[in-house]
Design an enzyme around this catalytic site. Structure first.
Site, PDB file in Angstrom:
ATOM      1  N   ARG A  98    -134.713 -75.143  38.938  1.00 58.31           N
ATOM      2  CA  ARG A  98    -133.505 -74.339  38.791  1.00 58.31           C
ATOM      3  C   ARG A  98    -132.414 -75.230  38.199  1.00 58.31           C
ATOM      4  O   ARG A  98    -132.036 -76.233  38.801  1.00 58.31           O
ATOM      5  CB  ARG A  98    -133.067 -73.772  40.148  1.00 58.31           C
ATOM      6  CG  ARG A  98    -131.768 -73.022  40.057  1.00 58.31           C
ATOM      7  CD  ARG A  98    -131.359 -72.309  41.345  1.00 58.31           C
ATOM      8  NE  ARG A  98    -130.061 -71.726  41.089  1.00 58.31           N
ATOM      9  CZ  ARG A  98    -128.951 -71.964  41.784  1.00 58.31           C
ATOM     10  NH1 ARG A  98    -128.976 -72.743  42.855  1.00 58.31           N
ATOM     11  NH2 ARG A  98    -127.812 -71.428  41.417  1.00 58.31           N
ATOM     12  N   HIS A 143    -122.543 -71.918  36.705  1.00 55.81           N
ATOM     13  CA  HIS A 143    -122.412 -72.745  37.918  1.00 55.81           C
ATOM     14  C   HIS A 143    -121.047 -73.441  37.843  1.00 55.81           C
ATOM     15  O   HIS A 143    -120.962 -74.660  37.750  1.00 55.81           O
ATOM     16  CB  HIS A 143    -123.571 -73.740  38.018  1.00 55.81           C
ATOM     17  CG  HIS A 143    -123.811 -74.283  39.398  1.00 55.81           C
ATOM     18  ND1 HIS A 143    -125.011 -74.158  40.067  1.00 55.81           N
ATOM     19  CD2 HIS A 143    -123.001 -74.957  40.250  1.00 55.81           C
ATOM     20  CE1 HIS A 143    -124.928 -74.734  41.265  1.00 55.81           C
ATOM     21  NE2 HIS A 143    -123.715 -75.238  41.395  1.00 55.81           N
ATOM     22  N   GLU A 188    -123.065 -68.763  43.557  1.00 58.53           N
ATOM     23  CA  GLU A 188    -122.055 -68.770  44.617  1.00 58.53           C
ATOM     24  C   GLU A 188    -120.690 -68.249  44.169  1.00 58.53           C
ATOM     25  O   GLU A 188    -119.702 -68.991  44.158  1.00 58.53           O
ATOM     26  CB  GLU A 188    -121.895 -70.187  45.186  1.00 58.53           C
ATOM     27  CG  GLU A 188    -123.178 -70.784  45.706  1.00 58.53           C
ATOM     28  CD  GLU A 188    -122.969 -72.108  46.447  1.00 58.53           C
ATOM     29  OE1 GLU A 188    -121.879 -72.680  46.339  1.00 58.53           O
ATOM     30  OE2 GLU A 188    -123.891 -72.547  47.125  1.00 58.53           O
ATOM     31  N   ASN A 329    -128.260 -69.375  48.839  1.00 61.58           N
ATOM     32  CA  ASN A 329    -128.052 -70.801  49.116  1.00 61.58           C
ATOM     33  C   ASN A 329    -127.652 -70.922  50.571  1.00 61.58           C
ATOM     34  O   ASN A 329    -126.688 -70.290  51.011  1.00 61.58           O
ATOM     35  CB  ASN A 329    -126.928 -71.381  48.245  1.00 61.58           C
ATOM     36  CG  ASN A 329    -127.330 -71.491  46.784  1.00 61.58           C
ATOM     37  OD1 ASN A 329    -128.468 -71.190  46.418  1.00 61.58           O
ATOM     38  ND2 ASN A 329    -126.402 -71.939  45.959  1.00 61.58           N
ATOM     39  N   TYR A 331    -127.219 -73.871  53.746  1.00 60.92           N
ATOM     40  CA  TYR A 331    -127.249 -75.270  54.177  1.00 60.92           C
ATOM     41  C   TYR A 331    -127.034 -75.433  55.674  1.00 60.92           C
ATOM     42  O   TYR A 331    -127.600 -76.299  56.299  1.00 60.92           O
ATOM     43  CB  TYR A 331    -126.136 -76.055  53.465  1.00 60.92           C
ATOM     44  CG  TYR A 331    -126.379 -76.302  52.003  1.00 60.92           C
ATOM     45  CD1 TYR A 331    -126.048 -75.343  51.041  1.00 60.92           C
ATOM     46  CD2 TYR A 331    -126.933 -77.490  51.569  1.00 60.92           C
ATOM     47  CE1 TYR A 331    -126.268 -75.575  49.695  1.00 60.92           C
ATOM     48  CE2 TYR A 331    -127.151 -77.733  50.214  1.00 60.92           C
ATOM     49  CZ  TYR A 331    -126.817 -76.776  49.282  1.00 60.92           C
ATOM     50  OH  TYR A 331    -127.046 -77.004  47.944  1.00 60.92           O
ATOM     51  N   GLU A 396    -131.009 -72.717  47.061  1.00 59.93           N
ATOM     52  CA  GLU A 396    -130.528 -74.067  47.400  1.00 59.93           C
ATOM     53  C   GLU A 396    -130.575 -74.235  48.904  1.00 59.93           C
ATOM     54  O   GLU A 396    -130.307 -73.288  49.659  1.00 59.93           O
ATOM     55  CB  GLU A 396    -129.060 -74.291  46.998  1.00 59.93           C
ATOM     56  CG  GLU A 396    -128.822 -74.578  45.549  1.00 59.93           C
ATOM     57  CD  GLU A 396    -127.335 -74.784  45.246  1.00 59.93           C
ATOM     58  OE1 GLU A 396    -126.607 -75.313  46.114  1.00 59.93           O
ATOM     59  OE2 GLU A 396    -126.925 -74.411  44.133  1.00 59.93           O
TER      60      GLU A 396
HETATM   61  C1  GBH Z   1    -123.620 -75.742  46.707  1.00 54.65           C
HETATM   62  O1  GBH Z   1    -122.409 -75.409  47.278  1.00 54.65           O
HETATM   63  C2  GBH Z   1    -123.423 -75.812  45.239  1.00 54.65           C
HETATM   64  O2  GBH Z   1    -124.063 -74.741  44.578  1.00 54.65           O
HETATM   65  C3  GBH Z   1    -123.851 -77.113  44.639  1.00 54.65           C
HETATM   66  O3  GBH Z   1    -123.305 -77.230  43.369  1.00 54.65           O
HETATM   67  C4  GBH Z   1    -123.431 -78.238  45.553  1.00 54.65           C
HETATM   68  O4  GBH Z   1    -123.633 -79.495  44.985  1.00 54.65           O
HETATM   69  C5  GBH Z   1    -124.231 -78.109  46.802  1.00 54.65           C
HETATM   70  O5  GBH Z   1    -124.127 -76.846  47.364  1.00 54.65           O
HETATM   71  C6  GBH Z   1    -123.855 -79.134  47.862  1.00 54.65           C
HETATM   72  O6  GBH Z   1    -122.526 -79.009  48.206  1.00 54.65           O
HETATM   73  O7  GBH Z   1    -115.526 -76.223  54.945  1.00 54.65           O
HETATM   74  O8  GBH Z   1    -114.411 -74.118  54.580  1.00 54.65           O
HETATM   75  O9  GBH Z   1    -113.975 -76.001  53.126  1.00 54.65           O
HETATM   76  C7  GBH Z   1    -122.343 -75.455  48.656  1.00 54.65           C
HETATM   77  C8  GBH Z   1    -121.269 -74.526  49.076  1.00 54.65           C
HETATM   78  C9  GBH Z   1    -119.657 -76.138  49.792  1.00 54.65           C
HETATM   79  C10 GBH Z   1    -119.696 -73.902  50.642  1.00 54.65           C
HETATM   80  C11 GBH Z   1    -118.655 -76.508  50.829  1.00 54.65           C
HETATM   81  C12 GBH Z   1    -118.742 -74.288  51.691  1.00 54.65           C
HETATM   82  C13 GBH Z   1    -116.985 -75.853  52.305  1.00 54.65           C
HETATM   83  C14 GBH Z   1    -116.226 -74.747  52.948  1.00 54.65           C
HETATM   84  N1  GBH Z   1    -120.470 -75.010  50.159  1.00 54.65           N
HETATM   85  N2  GBH Z   1    -117.896 -75.365  51.272  1.00 54.65           N
HETATM   86  S1  GBH Z   1    -114.950 -75.317  53.964  1.00 54.65           S
END
Ligand code: GBH
Length: 497
Positions: A98, A143, A188, A329, A331, A396
């Site tokens: 991807r 993206h 996202e 996605n 995590y 992801e």
């Molecule tokens: C993904 O985003 C992205 O698609 C990718 O580009 C990125 O490198 C990867 O994950 C790792 O980060 O704590 O309220 O401030 C992850 C999306 C990023 C969503 C952090 C929530 C913090 C919210 N997340 N974000 S907050």
């Protein structure tokens, strides 16, 4: 006699099934992949005809907003190191890769009057290289790297940006659709809207409470138009799939109280349902709870209109069903409780919930990422219960650390998350069709610069050659991809699972 033979046949069938379940954690046709994104790996920000995107401007104008003052000017230099990337992918044995297209590498000004042949040829070499290696391309159109001239016109809060996106999507289908069979319009969109509402993403225009809803509105329409364009003009000949990738770090109630259960539900609706409900639900449109709360808040603020825009009923119908799978996605997981958080007004505040982590959950190098493996099983169950039996592709999932080669934290993460995902498939019967590890290699991690690393491969950003080295997790993932099984941990994880 016939009865007996049927009984034996049935017993054999049951036995065969059980034996298969016992031997494989993931079905034969389950797909494993890895992901990256253009701005985070390509570098070559101003060569071969590429022009600026909002992330070039953001990092150049405000290094102080990035943890280590860095940018994606060179990143992993994948623009020049395509062959090395292809070798790594082949070594991992993944079913798909991807990646994302950089809009301003293909259309330097964002508009279709000027198509950059070097941009087209870079992605042709990537796609052809993947196919020659038996790896399916899964391509993301957007993206986060909007061409700067389109931001000058207002960016995503401006509804005309959808027109430019659809024109760009057409160029992608026309040039690459003969070989790309898996398309993701937006990565996202919730994070994209943060650039206009929550002040932490490019272009960092803080129109909180308004800009994020307008951006989402434009993106949903751009997505739906792209999907319909594919249906009308490309699907018959190209036979691919088109969807969107939504992200959610699942919200579970902080305790058993009714108000916190409701708060967790609002969190998932205001963050995931915001985009998923218009596309995946039976009735379409924004979730009812968003409509009600934002309309009420807007009225109480004395506004003549709601901060959450309205779709016409024709638009509701038009957006509904514009998917071929559910790109997710995922995590991490959060605890939700009733309460007011965020700026006034803002999406967060409209939602009326606050989130936190259980202190016992293992942490990572990213402040928002904690390890709660059951969360991935819970969220795919939630999607299935809320939107029906849609095929789910995890686009992801991954873990950040400071760059250890013996990355035990990441190995534990993949082992435990994948074990939980296999339970969702085998025990709960959820239709999960694939999993994508973020990321193939360490890369530019947005506001964290190069300080938080997600790669299966380590990248030395001090070395002009940007050499890549396989971490322990690359070996583990390779083994899982080949066997479709999650091995037992070799040593007891430091976290005591
Ligand atoms: C993904 O985003 C992205 O698609 C990718 O580009 C990125 O490198 C990867 O994950 C790792 O980060 O704590 O309220 O401030 C992850 C999306 C990023 C969503 C952090 C929530 C913090 C919210 N997340 N974000 S907050």
């Amino acid at each position: 006699m016939l009865g007996f033979r049927l009984l034996v046949a049935a017993a054999l069938a049951v036995y065969g099934c059980a034996a298969q379940n016992a031997s494989l954690d993931f079905p034969e046709d389950f797909m494993f992949g890895v992901a990256t994104a253009a701005y985070q790996i390509e570098g070559a920000w101003n060569v071969s005809g590429k022009r600026e995107s909002i992330w070039d401007d953001f990092t150049h104008e405000h290094p102080d907003w990035i943890a280590d003052g860095s940018n994606g000017d060179v990143a992993c230099d994948s623009y020049h190191k395509l062959d090395v990337d292809l070798e790594m992918l082949q070594d991992l044995g993944v079913d798909f890769y991807r990646f994302s297209f950089a809009w301003s590498r293909i259309l330097p000004e964002g508009h279709t009057d000027q198509i950059n042949p070097d941009g087209i040829s870079y992605y042709n070499r990537l796609i052809d290289g993947l196919l020659a290696a038996g790896i399916q391309p899964v391509a993301t159109m957007y993206h986060w790297d909007l061409p700067s001239p389109l931001q000058d016109l207002g960016g995503w809060p401006n509804s005309f940006t959808a027109d430019f996106f659809v024109q760009y999507a057409r160029v992608l289908f026309e040039n690459f659709g003969d070989r790309v069979k898996w398309w993701i319009t937006f990565n996202e969109p919730k994070e994209v809207t943060r650039g206009y509402g929550e002040n932490d993403k490019a272009p960092r225009i803080n129109t909180h409470g308004i800009g994020e809803y307008l951006s989402a509105h434009t993106i949903l329409l751009a997505h739906a138009r792209t999907y319909h364009m594919y249906d009308e003009e490309f699907r018959a000949t190209q036979q691919g799939r088109v969807s969107i990738t939504l992200n959610q770090d699942f919200c579970i109630p902080k305790d058993d109280s009714e108000e916190n259960k409701d708060a967790a539900d609002r969190c998932n609706q205001f963050e995931l349902g915001w985009f998923a409900h218009p596309i995946y639900s039976q009735e379409g449109d924004y979730p009812e709870v968003m409509r009600t709360r934002i309309d009420e808040n807007s009225a109480a603020e004395g506004r003549p209109f709601s901060r959450l825009p309205y779709f016409t009923s024709a638009q509701v119908e038009y957006i509904k069903g514009t998917f071929d799978f559910f790109g997710l996605n995922h995590y991490s997981t959060r605890l939700a409780e009733d309460g007011l958080a965020g700026e006034n007004p803002s999406r967060k505040r409209d939602g009326g919930y606050a989130t936190s982590f259980d202190p016992s959950w293992p942490t990572s190098a990213s402040d928002w990422l904690v390890v709660y493996p059951e969360g991935i099983r819970l969220i795919v169950n939630w999607i299935n219960a809320t939107y029906g039996d849609v095929p789910i592709l995890i686009t992801e999932s991954g873990f950040s650390d400071l760059g250890e080669l013996n990355d035990t934290g990441r190995q534990d993460y993949y082992r435990e998350y994948l074990r939980q995902l296999s339970l969702a498939i085998n025990e709960d019967g959820i239709n999960v069709i694939g999993y994508t590890a973020w990321s193939l290699m360490d890369n530019f991690e947005w506001l964290d610069g190069y300080t938080a690393r997600f790669g299966l491969y380590y990248v030395d950003f001090e070395d002009d050659d940007r050499p890549r080295t396989a971490k322990g997790s690359a070996e583990l993932y390779k083994q899982i991809v080949a066997s479709h099984q999650v091995p037992e941990a070799e040593s007891t994880a430091a976290w005591g699972w």
